[in-house]
Design an enzyme around this catalytic site. Structure first.
Site, PDB file in Angstrom:
ATOM      1  N   ARG A 111       2.311  -4.215  17.893  1.00 35.51           N
ATOM      2  CA  ARG A 111       3.606  -4.891  17.974  1.00 35.51           C
ATOM      3  C   ARG A 111       4.498  -3.978  18.809  1.00 35.51           C
ATOM      4  NH1 ARG A 111       6.140  -8.573  14.274  1.00 35.51           N
ATOM      5  NH2 ARG A 111       4.299  -8.706  12.945  1.00 35.51           N
ATOM      6  N   ARG A 169       1.870 -12.245  -0.865  1.00 36.92           N
ATOM      7  CA  ARG A 169       0.506 -12.504  -0.388  1.00 36.92           C
ATOM      8  C   ARG A 169      -0.100 -13.746  -1.015  1.00 36.92           C
ATOM      9  NH1 ARG A 169      -1.998  -8.602   3.254  1.00 36.92           N
ATOM     10  NH2 ARG A 169      -0.380  -7.048   3.552  1.00 36.92           N
ATOM     11  N   ASP A 174      -9.730  -9.735   8.668  1.00 33.66           N
ATOM     12  CA  ASP A 174      -9.160  -8.396   8.436  1.00 33.66           C
ATOM     13  C   ASP A 174     -10.137  -7.250   8.705  1.00 33.66           C
ATOM     14  OD1 ASP A 174      -6.903  -6.822   7.596  1.00 33.66           O
ATOM     15  OD2 ASP A 174      -7.906  -6.460   5.684  1.00 33.66           O
ATOM     16  N   TYR A 205      -1.410  -3.436  -6.799  1.00 35.32           N
ATOM     17  CA  TYR A 205      -1.263  -4.101  -5.498  1.00 35.32           C
ATOM     18  C   TYR A 205      -2.597  -4.147  -4.741  1.00 35.32           C
ATOM     19  CZ  TYR A 205      -0.356  -5.106  -0.703  1.00 35.32           C
ATOM     20  OH  TYR A 205      -0.443  -5.674   0.540  1.00 35.32           O
ATOM     21  N   CYS A 265       0.356  -7.950  11.677  1.00 32.70           N
ATOM     22  CA  CYS A 265       0.648  -8.200  13.097  1.00 32.70           C
ATOM     23  C   CYS A 265      -0.044  -9.474  13.576  1.00 32.70           C
ATOM     24  CB  CYS A 265       0.189  -7.029  13.961  1.00 32.70           C
ATOM     25  SG  CYS A 265       1.287  -5.624  13.882  1.00 32.70           S
ATOM     26  N   SER A 276      -1.641  -3.814  10.283  1.00 32.40           N
ATOM     27  CA  SER A 276      -1.336  -4.745   9.194  1.00 32.40           C
ATOM     28  C   SER A 276      -0.126  -5.615   9.529  1.00 32.40           C
ATOM     29  CB  SER A 276      -1.025  -3.951   7.923  1.00 32.40           C
ATOM     30  OG  SER A 276      -2.069  -3.051   7.674  1.00 32.40           O
ATOM     31  N   ARG A 309       0.848  -1.192   0.000  1.00 29.17           N
ATOM     32  CA  ARG A 309       0.000   0.000   0.000  1.00 29.17           C
ATOM     33  C   ARG A 309       0.884   1.243   0.000  1.00 29.17           C
ATOM     34  NH1 ARG A 309      -1.801   0.672   4.345  1.00 29.17           N
ATOM     35  NH2 ARG A 309      -1.287  -1.208   5.505  1.00 29.17           N
ATOM     36  N   HIS A 333     -10.943  -2.307  11.230  1.00 28.19           N
ATOM     37  CA  HIS A 333      -9.844  -3.163  10.766  1.00 28.19           C
ATOM     38  C   HIS A 333      -9.667  -4.296  11.784  1.00 28.19           C
ATOM     39  CE1 HIS A 333      -5.342  -3.291   9.364  1.00 28.19           C
ATOM     40  NE2 HIS A 333      -6.092  -4.119   8.666  1.00 28.19           N
ATOM     41  N   LYS A 345      -9.700  -2.319   1.307  1.00 28.07           N
ATOM     42  CA  LYS A 345      -9.376  -1.173   2.167  1.00 28.07           C
ATOM     43  C   LYS A 345     -10.151   0.078   1.749  1.00 28.07           C
ATOM     44  CE  LYS A 345      -6.337  -3.601   4.335  1.00 28.07           C
ATOM     45  NZ  LYS A 345      -6.641  -4.087   5.675  1.00 28.07           N
TER      46      LYS A 345
HETATM   47  C1  OXD Z   1      -3.297  -4.597   5.188  1.00 29.06           C
HETATM   48  C2  OXD Z   1      -3.933  -5.761   4.537  1.00 29.06           C
HETATM   49  O1  OXD Z   1      -2.366  -4.013   4.624  1.00 29.06           O
HETATM   50  O2  OXD Z   1      -4.846  -6.332   5.155  1.00 29.06           O
HETATM   51  O3  OXD Z   1      -3.730  -4.248   6.297  1.00 29.06           O
HETATM   52  O4  OXD Z   1      -3.578  -6.098   3.397  1.00 29.06           O
HETATM   53 MN    MN Z   2      -5.443  -5.354   6.959  1.00 26.63          MN
END
Ligand code: OXD
Ligand code: MN
Length: 590
Positions: A406, A375, A286, A208, A261, A259, A80, A237, A217
């Site tokens: 984290r 991914r 997610d 991406y 984590c 993200s 991202r 999220h 997102k």
């Molecule tokens: C992120 C995803 O970047 O879920 O949070 O891909």
């Molecule tokens: Mn995410």
């Protein structure tokens, strides 16, 4: 060109609101062909064949990984791009300091110039999709127009895509418009623009996931968070997981972590052998949409239908279910391959990489074989722990909301907020080390309230006020907790084993929700006593447990000062009640 274009390739009759918009876009982008996606398996196979022919996909070993393919993205397009992501509202204050802002008129002019003629020689795919179970009143629909077959195929796995969604749009007349083109994949001609006031997204120059699969997102978080505030619900999220105890009772937990984590791992947790009879059910990994339900509880649906998960580190021990589900019918992006064409990534327990994620012969001196943000895209139905409630139109009732980040230091393994308002402060205080999910430096601690920093579609001050407003609206609100699986000792070793053992912490959380588990009150909230945590069968020494549960006033006073400075940066929009909660914690620490 647009007027001469053939009408839908399938017998679907699109609603006029959609076909008018497609015509309008086609006039600007000038595609050679238009393909209306019906969401069928046959169509998916056709997309795959087309991409194999064009080189956009590479076939992986079909003996070991049937239905698995590899996509290698442009090396400058692997994550991202937060610095190129904008929220375009009429008043900049509504987007807030947490977002990049551009005037909507300027943003549209810029984007229209980029989109002009960009689909010449390409196919325009019309991708109607529904975020959430197709028959749920909590679901919302959208249409993504894209010139990428990779995006169309990923959207098939990630959403309820096709005919049924288009029919629902026909009935409702309202949908989120997402326009996407990979453009030239030039980082200097790349923007991800959101127009929440018009439920519109424009994304150019990236293929991406988070930038290009607009249902995820862009729609389900940035646009939906805005829509949710207007309509009285929440778009977060968060993973959603069902924890079934040995008595067969299931509690649902929604957990927000930044993200990469471990949301996917927690959502698919495998109970340790020393906790027989426990089961874990994945509703989502997610995103959660939360709505007050008819019985005074908060209900959640997962708007997605698939997983776009981080591959490195996935193996039979860290996440057995993910490991199993990605052995077939999966699109891999930017992993390495072995000499016999099996996908390979760091953390996989067998195999040797022969070719790296960029398609070069593997050479350890050139960095990891798989990209750290490589991914998998896979349908959620392939997950062995897929919850039977994941498709329930009414969603699942949430007992606990869990925040986490984290953090090497400071934050204890788990603590519980005193009440909802204090929990909102705990969520607003989330900080975490950055990861490879976004471009930029990795490992730097940054504030990431509710793990929504990259995704909140409006001013954080207003967002916190929205969270606080639920205290008056929902009678049986979930209890709020904070966890940290990532504490380290002075030598950098993790103090807590994590993964399946995290169930022990969830057991305490559920015990608190049921009013059973013991806790002690500290200035930051309620913590388990060492005895209250189920550590049976776990090889951990008491000093480590004490360290994991320690709350030291001095570093916490510093943390509070930092949080105060952060939340005050949202000016007059920061709710007074949030500041009062912060003042209260400061007083307790004094
Ligand atoms: C992120 C995803 O970047 O879920 O949070 O891909
Ligand atoms: Mn995410």
């Amino acid at each position: 060109m647009a007027t001469a274009m053939p009408r839908p390739a399938t017998p679907m009759t699109p609603p006029k609101v959609v076909s008018d918009w497609v015509d309008h876009v086609a006039k600007i982008t000038r595609p050679d062909r238009i393909h209306w996606c019906d969401g069928s398996e046959q169509e998916y196979q056709g997309l795959v064949r087309r991409m194999l022919a064009s080189g956009d996909l590479v076939e992986l070993n079909q003996q070991t990984h049937p239905g698995c393919y590899l996509h290698r993205s442009n090396p400058t397009d692997v994550a991202r791009v937060e610095h190129l992501t904008f929220v375009c509202t009429h008043h900049s204050h509504d987007a807030g300091p947490n977002n990049n802002w551009m005037d909507p008129v300027d943003a549209k002019r810029l984007m229209t110039d980029l989109f002009r003629g960009c689909m010449k020689g390409r196919t325009l795919y019309v991708v109607p999709y529904c975020m959430g179970p197709i028959d749920s009143p909590y679901s919302r629909c959208g249409v993504e127009i894209t010139d990428s077959a990779y995006v169309a195929a990923n959207m098939k796995l990630m959403t309820r895509m096709g005919r049924a969604a288009l029919e629902r749009i026909g009935r409702e007349g309202r949908f989120v418009k997402g326009l996407h083109s990979t453009g030239e994949l030039d980082p200097d001609r790349r923007f991800i623009m959101h127009f929440p006031e018009e439920l519109t997204i424009m994304s150019y120059g990236s293929g991406y996931g988070g930038n290009a699969l607009l249902g995820k997102k862009c729609h389900a978080l940035r646009i939906a968070s805005w829509q949710a505030r207007d309509e009285g619900w929440m778009a977060e999220h968060m993973l959603i997981v069902g924890i079934e105890n040995p008595r067969g009772e299931t509690h649902y937990i929604a957990a927000a972590f930044p993200s990469a984590c471990g949301k996917t791992n927690l959502a698919m947790l495998i109970p340790p052998a020393s906790m027989p009879g426990w089961k874990v059910w994945t509703v989502g990994d997610d995103i959660a949409w939360l709505q007050p339900g008819p019985d005074g509880r908060l209900y959640a649906i997962n708007p997605e239908a698939g997983y776009f998960g981080v591959v490195p580190g996935t193996n039979a021990h860290t996440n057995r279910h993910a490991h199993e589900m990605i052995s077939g019918d999966t699109i891999f992006t930017n992993v390495a391959v072995t000499a016999d064409n099996q996908p390979w990534w760091e953390g996989l327990e067998d195999g040797i990489p022969a070719v790296d994620w960029q398609g070069r012969p593997y050479d350890a001196s050139k960095g990891p074989a798989a990209h750290p943000n490589s991914r998998f895209t896979v349908s959620a139905k392939q997950n062995p722990s897929y919850s039977p409630k994941a498709d329930a139109p009414e969603g699942v009732p949430i007992s606990a909301v869990v925040f986490g980040g984290r953090r090497r230091e400071l934050a204890p393994l788990v603590y519980q907020a005193r009440n909802w308002a204090h929990g909102v402060l705990v969520g607003a205080s989330v900080a975490s080390e950055t990861t490879a999910a976004a471009t930029g430096k990795v490992g730097v601690v940054r504030r990431d309230p509710m793990a929504m920093k990259p995704f909140c579609g409006y001013n954080y001050g207003d967002y916190w006020a929205h969270w606080l407003s639920f205290a008056g609206k929902v009678e049986h609100l979930p209890k709020i907790f904070h966890v940290n699986w990532f504490r380290r000792d002075a030598d950098g070793r993790f103090l807590w084993p994590g993964f399946g053992e995290n169930l022990r912490v969830l057991e305490w959380i559920i015990g608190r929700c049921e009013g059973r588990a013991q806790a002690i009150e500290t200035p930051i909230g309620f913590l388990p006593t060492a005895e209250a945590l189920n550590l049976d069968g776990l090889d951990i020494d008491p000093a480590t447990v004490r360290e994991l549960l320690a709350v030291r006033p001095e570093p916490w006073r510093k943390e509070l000062a930092d949080i105060e400075e952060y939340i005050d940066s949202f000016d007059e929009r920061t709710p007074r009640d949030l500041k009062a909660e912060l003042a209260d914690v400061k007083r307790r620490l004094a």
